[in-house]
Design an enzyme around this catalytic site. Structure first.
Site, PDB file in Angstrom:
ATOM      1  N   LEU A   1       0.894  -1.167   0.000  1.00  0.00           N
ATOM      2  CA  LEU A   1       0.000   0.000   0.000  1.00  0.00           C
ATOM      3  C   LEU A   1       0.929   1.213   0.000  1.00  0.00           C
ATOM      4  O   LEU A   1       1.604   1.489   0.992  1.00  0.00           O
ATOM      5  CB  LEU A   1      -0.921  -0.017   1.219  1.00  0.00           C
ATOM      6  CG  LEU A   1      -1.937  -1.160   1.245  1.00  0.00           C
ATOM      7  CD1 LEU A   1      -2.752  -1.120   2.530  1.00  0.00           C
ATOM      8  CD2 LEU A   1      -2.865  -1.093   0.034  1.00  0.00           C
ATOM      9  N   PRO A   2       0.979   1.939  -1.121  1.00  0.00           N
ATOM     10  CA  PRO A   2       2.121   2.822  -1.403  1.00  0.00           C
ATOM     11  C   PRO A   2       2.071   4.178  -0.689  1.00  0.00           C
ATOM     12  O   PRO A   2       1.948   5.222  -1.327  1.00  0.00           O
ATOM     13  CB  PRO A   2       2.031   2.997  -2.913  1.00  0.00           C
ATOM     14  CG  PRO A   2       0.561   2.901  -3.206  1.00  0.00           C
ATOM     15  CD  PRO A   2       0.005   1.915  -2.234  1.00  0.00           C
ATOM     16  N   CYS A   3       2.222   4.180   0.629  1.00  0.00           N
ATOM     17  CA  CYS A   3       2.202   5.456   1.342  1.00  0.00           C
ATOM     18  C   CYS A   3       3.439   6.300   1.010  1.00  0.00           C
ATOM     19  O   CYS A   3       3.452   7.504   1.267  1.00  0.00           O
ATOM     20  CB  CYS A   3       2.061   5.243   2.835  1.00  0.00           C
ATOM     21  SG  CYS A   3       3.338   4.213   3.558  1.00  0.00           S
ATOM     22  N   HIS A   4       4.460   5.654   0.402  1.00  0.00           N
ATOM     23  CA  HIS A   4       5.632   6.439  -0.036  1.00  0.00           C
ATOM     24  C   HIS A   4       5.271   7.383  -1.187  1.00  0.00           C
ATOM     25  O   HIS A   4       6.034   8.283  -1.503  1.00  0.00           O
ATOM     26  CB  HIS A   4       6.777   5.494  -0.445  1.00  0.00           C
ATOM     27  CG  HIS A   4       6.432   4.545  -1.553  1.00  0.00           C
ATOM     28  ND1 HIS A   4       5.757   3.358  -1.326  1.00  0.00           N
ATOM     29  CD2 HIS A   4       6.636   4.601  -2.896  1.00  0.00           C
ATOM     30  CE1 HIS A   4       5.575   2.722  -2.473  1.00  0.00           C
ATOM     31  NE2 HIS A   4       6.097   3.461  -3.451  1.00  0.00           N
TER      32      HIS A   4
END
Lengths: 157, 183
Positions: B148-151
């Site tokens: 889950l690409p919180c970056h």
């Protein structure tokens, strides 16, 4: 004021397993010799099945030995003449017991488990009683009966 | 260890086969350091940069029967991602968070590879345009970073702002994806 008991949390199974897997295997080798590995796996599968029902994290070591003892007793009753693989164990703290240990192979299952748990693992009779599913008095009686039997064997040789 | 690797592996395999394991975990090597990964029967439930105390967290959230086991499919997809060959993950996920966080993570999952969005934009997409700060908290507590690409979520001025794994890792991931980085 009443003392408040600090409840010990139950560790994730991996920690319980890593803490006790080696000594339970050594214990089962003493009781079952070559047959120990199957009993060892069965012990930890039973522990895993029962794990969600544990109410606290106290006496988990004794609990592991309890399960192992039950598995071993079932095995010993089914196949009554186990082989002892003659392994020496640096954890054994009592020289007298170390010298006598090979003779435990000749004992009836209950006496054998009681003697090994008491003298090989230094468990108190309360814990041994839990393992054997008996009273502390009965555990003590089984251990001393086992020791008397070993002495007779020793004198007889 | 007295227990041989074969015996140990046989026990772990039997435990899984009999359905006695609540959650499995493993450590996976990656270009951003060793990753702690965990999965239940339902799917991947935790990825983290720091494994300290995570077995206990898993025990509380998913059940105490926590066992270390190889998670080959997770490892494979992560490897492919870090080699630049995978732009989206096909893993089943097991996410157990409060409803607001679940909404935010669902929107987060839609942010495409190589793109960035802002905390405010994500807040607007879950219908809470003024909740940028709460979205920041949701990112900080993201149970499945990388997947889950919180970056890909940055400040409204384009600054990297923050990352639970440290800004250096955030930068590495964005660079890997070829995202336009702020100067």
């Amino acid at each position: 004021m009443m003392a408040v008991m600090k409840e010990e949390g139950i560790p994730p199974f991996e920690r319980f397993y890593l803490a006790h897997c080696d000594e339970v295997l050594r214990y089962l080798r003493r009781l079952l010799g070559q047959r120990a590995e199957d009993a060892w796996q069965e012990t930890f599968l039973r522990a895993l099945r029962a794990y969600p029902r544990l109410e606290h994290g106290q006496h988990l070591r004794a609990w592991a030995f309890t399960i192992a003892t039950r598995v071993a007793m079932d095995d010993l009753r089914a196949k009554p003449t186990p082989l002892v693989d003659g392994r020496t164990d640096e954890e054994l703290r009592m020289p007298a017991y170390r010298e006598l240990e090979h003779l435990t192979a000749e004992l009836p299952p209950t006496e054998r488990a009681a003697v090994v748990l008491r003298y090989g693992y230094d468990l108190d009779y309360e814990r041994i009683a839990e393992a054997l599913g008996s009273s502390a008095e009965a555990a003590r009686a089984a251990a001393s009966s086992g020791v008397r039997r070993i002495r007779r064997m020793e004198e007889g040789t | 260890m007295n227990v041989s690797p074969e015996l140990d592996a046989a026990f772990r395999a039997a435990a899984v086969r009999e359905g006695l394991v609540d959650v499995r975990y493993d450590l996976v090597a990656s270009p951003v350091g060793e990753l702690f990964v965990a999965a239940t029967e339902r799917g991947v439930c935790r990825i983290a940069y720091d494994p300290a105390g995570l077995d206990e967290e898993l025990g509380r959230t998913f059940g105490l029967r926590v066992l270390r086991m190889p998670l080959d499919n997770v490892r494979r997809e992560l490897d492919e991602y870090f080699e630049g060959r995978r732009h989206a993950f096909d893993l089943d996920l097991d996410i157990r968070v409060a409803p607001f966080y679940a909404d935010v993570l669902r929107e987060l999952a839609l942010v495409p590879y190589g793109a960035t969005t802002t905390y405010g934009a994500l807040a607007a997409r879950v219908g809470r345009p003024r909740a940028a700060r709460a979205v920041g908290t949701a990112m900080n507590r993201n149970p499945l970073p990388i997947v889950l690409p919180c970056h890909r979520v940055v400040g409204s001025n384009g600054s990297l702002t923050g990352y639970a794994g440290g800004l250096a890792r955030k930068q590495t991931l964005l660079a890997l994806e070829g995202a336009a980085l702020p100067l």
